[in-house]
Design an enzyme around this catalytic site. Structure first.
Site, PDB file in Angstrom:
ATOM      1  CE1 TYR A 169      -2.984   3.102   0.614  1.00 49.87           C
ATOM      2  CE2 TYR A 169      -3.641   2.133   2.704  1.00 49.87           C
ATOM      3  CZ  TYR A 169      -3.768   3.119   1.752  1.00 49.87           C
ATOM      4  OH  TYR A 169      -4.685   4.135   1.937  1.00 49.87           O
ATOM      5  CE  LYS A 199      -6.128   1.598  -1.101  1.00 47.34           C
ATOM      6  NZ  LYS A 199      -5.772   3.021  -1.068  1.00 47.34           N
TER       7      LYS A 199
END
Length: 321
Positions: A149, A179
């Site tokens: 992330y 992400k």
């Protein structure tokens, strides 16, 4: 023992698609969990055309929850989804030991993937350290796909993602992608095209979804998909059918919506909007603020003024703004 070569081969073909809602964590007015609301949340998102759930991220206040609470939230969303859409559980933590416990639990309850921010109190300042941290974390869920992330505005880690993916590819057998929550479309494109498009790079900035889609994004994770999935579906439909002007108008409406909500404490305001749509998910925990009744009414008035409550009910089959 997991065969790492087979693991890479098995996971490399799995890619997310469509709109993935970064889910809110339902709470009482005093900040306790209200997991009984989760099934209703999932049904609403399915009805709106959401294609996946991202649990306990920034939107879900994962960093404000205890480890047992995060595990309970993850299990509740996995159970409520009942295999109808993928559930990605965010397991990042300043303590890598706690992150490992979260990762192992997510695998145990059947999450489709895990994702993690890097430790942020002590900043990660180089690629090698980031790879080591994520390798240690992901090793606790050796049968579950892993997405790093990347959200430098919150972690303070500005490491170049193409370099991370290149170095992490051999070190982390379960790594499938990112992400990507930043505004650098050029870096996002480089990540998409790296190693013959090997990695699943998921966009994370709702205000720029049109640009990311044009760049090649197949999936996006975002907060505002909870309240306006139909708007974004209209935009995507318009783009894929060659109606670029209409697609721009839908993105413009998204930008106006986010700007309007951003006049207030954002995540508490988003929870208030969900309540306006009939889904009571409570307030947020400190250090996030709560909206006063006056602020909530002002927010409703502001959203009515820009036509939001018409947009979020827009028919999904229409591609015209």
């Amino acid at each position: 023992m997991v065969d790492e070569s087979l693991m890479v081969q098995r996971m490399s073909g799995r890619k997310l698609s469509g709109l993935i809602a970064a889910t809110y964590t339902p709470m009482t007015a005093t900040g306790d969990l209200r997991l009984d609301v989760v099934p209703k949340m999932v049904e609403k998102l399915l009805h709106d055309g959401i294609s996946g759930l991202y649990v306990c991220g920034s939107t879900g206040e994962g960093m404000s929850l205890t480890t047992p609470e995060r595990q309970s939230v993850a299990a509740a969303f996995v159970e409520a989804s009942a295999g109808r859409l993928p559930v990605i559980v965010q397991v990042g933590h300043n303590s890598l030991r706690e992150a490992q416990a979260l990762a192992a639990h997510a695998q145990e309850v059947g999450a489709n993937a895990i994702s993690a921010t890097c430790p942020s109190y002590f900043k990660v300042s180089n690629t090698q350290t980031l790879v080591q941290c994520m390798k240690e974390l992901a090793s606790a869920a050796p049968e579950t796909p892993f997405y790093y992330y990347h959200i430098p505005m919150l972690t303070g880690s500005n490491i170049e993602m193409p370099e991370f993916l290149t170095q992490a590819d051999d070190a982390i057998p379960t790594l499938v992608g990112l992400k990507y929550t930043d505004t650098k479309l050029f870096e996002f494109q480089r990540c998409l095209e790296l190693a013959n498009r090997q990695f699943d790079v998921v966009w994370g900035c709702d205000e720029m979804l049109l640009g990311a889609t044009a760049t090649g994004a197949r999936a996006a994770i975002g907060s505002t998909y909870n309240i306006a999935a139909k708007l974004y579906r209209q935009m995507t439909l318009a783009l894929t059918s060659g109606q670029l002007d209409a697609a721009r108008k839908w993105q413009s409406q998204s930008i106006e919506m986010i700007s309007t909500i951003g006049r207030y404490p954002f995540h508490p305001a988003m929870k208030a909007v969900l309540a306006m749509q009939g889904l009571e998910v409570g307030s947020c925990r400190l250090p996030l603020e709560s909206l006063s009744p006056t602020q909530t009414q002002a927010l409703r008035n502001d959203l009515q003024a820009i036509g939001f409550f018409d947009w979020c009910r827009a028919p999904a089959e229409s591609g015209r703004a």
